[in-house]
Design a protein around this motif. Structure first.
Motif, PDB file in Angstrom:
ATOM      1  N   UNK A 135       0.831  -1.214   0.000  1.00  0.00           N
ATOM      2  CA  UNK A 135       0.000   0.000   0.000  1.00  0.00           C
ATOM      3  C   UNK A 135       0.866   1.264   0.000  1.00  0.00           C
ATOM      4  N   UNK A 136       2.184   1.115   0.191  1.00  0.00           N
ATOM      5  CA  UNK A 136       3.077   2.282   0.219  1.00  0.00           C
ATOM      6  C   UNK A 136       3.763   2.464  -1.131  1.00  0.00           C
ATOM      7  N   UNK A 137       3.668   3.673  -1.694  1.00  0.00           N
ATOM      8  CA  UNK A 137       4.429   3.979  -2.903  1.00  0.00           C
ATOM      9  C   UNK A 137       5.586   4.910  -2.518  1.00  0.00           C
ATOM     10  N   UNK A 138       6.313   5.393  -3.522  1.00  0.00           N
ATOM     11  CA  UNK A 138       7.490   6.242  -3.260  1.00  0.00           C
ATOM     12  C   UNK A 138       7.173   7.427  -2.348  1.00  0.00           C
ATOM     13  N   UNK A 139       6.161   8.249  -2.705  1.00  0.00           N
ATOM     14  CA  UNK A 139       5.852   9.418  -1.864  1.00  0.00           C
ATOM     15  C   UNK A 139       5.452   9.012  -0.434  1.00  0.00           C
ATOM     16  N   UNK A 140       4.723   7.924  -0.283  1.00  0.00           N
ATOM     17  CA  UNK A 140       4.310   7.502   1.071  1.00  0.00           C
ATOM     18  C   UNK A 140       5.525   7.055   1.880  1.00  0.00           C
ATOM     19  N   UNK A 141       6.492   6.419   1.209  1.00  0.00           N
ATOM     20  CA  UNK A 141       7.731   6.016   1.903  1.00  0.00           C
ATOM     21  C   UNK A 141       8.509   7.259   2.328  1.00  0.00           C
ATOM     22  N   UNK A 158      11.136   2.370  -3.922  1.00  0.00           N
ATOM     23  CA  UNK A 158      10.456   1.257  -3.240  1.00  0.00           C
ATOM     24  C   UNK A 158      11.193  -0.071  -3.465  1.00  0.00           C
ATOM     25  N   UNK A 159      11.580  -0.320  -4.716  1.00  0.00           N
ATOM     26  CA  UNK A 159      12.252  -1.590  -5.045  1.00  0.00           C
ATOM     27  C   UNK A 159      13.549  -1.762  -4.278  1.00  0.00           C
ATOM     28  N   UNK A 208      -1.789 -11.317  -3.533  1.00  0.00           N
ATOM     29  CA  UNK A 208      -1.984 -10.631  -4.814  1.00  0.00           C
ATOM     30  C   UNK A 208      -2.123 -11.612  -5.956  1.00  0.00           C
ATOM     31  N   UNK A 209      -2.716 -12.751  -5.679  1.00  0.00           N
ATOM     32  CA  UNK A 209      -2.868 -13.791  -6.701  1.00  0.00           C
ATOM     33  C   UNK A 209      -4.285 -13.737  -7.270  1.00  0.00           C
ATOM     34  N   UNK A 210      -4.389 -13.747  -8.562  1.00  0.00           N
ATOM     35  CA  UNK A 210      -5.699 -13.784  -9.214  1.00  0.00           C
ATOM     36  C   UNK A 210      -5.678 -14.809 -10.343  1.00  0.00           C
ATOM     37  N   UNK A 238     -10.191  -6.895  -7.995  1.00  0.00           N
ATOM     38  CA  UNK A 238     -10.732  -6.086  -6.885  1.00  0.00           C
ATOM     39  C   UNK A 238      -9.734  -4.984  -6.529  1.00  0.00           C
ATOM     40  N   UNK A 239      -9.318  -4.860  -5.270  1.00  0.00           N
ATOM     41  CA  UNK A 239      -8.426  -3.748  -4.936  1.00  0.00           C
ATOM     42  C   UNK A 239      -6.950  -4.102  -5.118  1.00  0.00           C
ATOM     43  N   UNK A 240      -6.644  -5.285  -5.614  1.00  0.00           N
ATOM     44  CA  UNK A 240      -5.240  -5.637  -5.857  1.00  0.00           C
ATOM     45  C   UNK A 240      -4.803  -4.996  -7.173  1.00  0.00           C
ATOM     46  N   UNK A 241      -3.696  -4.282  -7.145  1.00  0.00           N
ATOM     47  CA  UNK A 241      -3.241  -3.567  -8.342  1.00  0.00           C
ATOM     48  C   UNK A 241      -2.297  -4.436  -9.183  1.00  0.00           C
ATOM     49  N   UNK A 242      -1.382  -5.099  -8.498  1.00  0.00           N
ATOM     50  CA  UNK A 242      -0.349  -5.817  -9.241  1.00  0.00           C
ATOM     51  C   UNK A 242      -0.499  -7.293  -8.907  1.00  0.00           C
ATOM     52  N   UNK A 243      -1.017  -8.041  -9.838  1.00  0.00           N
ATOM     53  CA  UNK A 243      -1.332  -9.440  -9.539  1.00  0.00           C
ATOM     54  C   UNK A 243      -0.605 -10.379 -10.495  1.00  0.00           C
TER      55      UNK A 243
END
Ligand code: C5P
Length: 238
Positions: free
Chosen positions: A127-133, A142-143, A185-187, A194-199
């Protein structure tokens, strides 16, 4: 791959013991285990862990401990006495905290005659991206922060990590092969993210090097959860 262990951990993201146990009884024969997180544990208490363990199922206690080393060590000892097979700690709790967690898992397991559970490090919440970090004082990408915390976790003696599906392949390259990777994050193909962005699909996650996959709503929200779990497991074995 008929010899393969079933890697599916079903996320019991439900608010009551009754709902959780109904899912466990329906799914236990066709999955590899169950994840109990903060919602269910806070509502139903340690008894839910005992009840799921009583079915013979593997339990992943996902409470993401993050505290001073002594407190985390004691929480881990309590989890070992509950006989869980996997549990989580935040890698950002630091080297000493993770070392204390692993140490406590090993010591309590040997005192109680059990196998030590897999203590899994959680790196950066998805749920954390660069700006949130950056807001919490980490200016790194992030990586790179994921890699830094993953490497620290391994140095502290942890034997596994939770990571996003898209991090599995990269982490596999930099971590020793003995390190277990667990991914949510498995689909399954064609399912609503749903709310998972990267699956990733279950097959993709396995091919990327995941050892376990956490699947929640695609199974628990299916009209026939057992059929869905069986279909995913069958597809993984082809
Ligand atoms: O329903 P779904 O398959 O999205 O459930 C995934 C489970 O994995 C949930 O319990 C969720 O909290 C957890 N999780 C996640 N993404 C993370 C870490 C944990 O979806 N990065």
């Amino acid at each position: 791959m008929w010899w393969m262990r079933n890697p599916i951990l079903v996320a019991l993201d439900v608010p009551t013991m009754d709902q959780a146990l109904a899912l466990v009884h329906e799914l236990a024969p066709v999955v590899g285990g169950f994840k109990i997180g903060s919602e269910l544990f806070t509502a139903a208490g340690p008894e839910i862990v005992r009840m799921v363990r009583a079915t013979g199922s593997t339990v992943f206690l996902d409470l993401k401990f993050h505290d001073i080393p002594n407190t985390v060590a004691r929480a881990v000892a309590a989890a070992v006495r509950l006989d869980v097979q996997m549990l989580t700690v935040h890698a950002s709790g630091g080297f000493s905290m993770m070392q204390a967690a692993e140490d406590s898992a090993q010591r309590t397991a040997s005192l109680t005659g059990r196998n030590a559970p897999l203590v899994l490090g959680v790196t950066v919440l998805t749920s954390l991206d660069g700006p949130a970090l950056a807001e919490v004082g980490c200016d790194d990408h992030v990586g790179r922060q994921v890699e830094r915390l993953a490497t620290l976790a391994v140095r502290a003696g942890l034997r596994g990590l939770v990571c996003s599906p898209l991090e599995v392949a990269g982490l596999r390259q930099i971590l020793p092969s003995r390190i277990k990777l667990v991914t949510p994050g498995i689909r399954p193909e064609g399912q609503d993210p749903s709310d998972q962005r990267r699956t990733l699909t279950p097959q993709e996650a396995l091919a990327a090097g995941a050892d376990w996959m956490v699947i929640g709503r695609p199974i628990t929200g299916a009209s026939n959860p057992r059929k869905m779990a069986e279909a995913i497991w069958a597809a993984l074995q082809t």
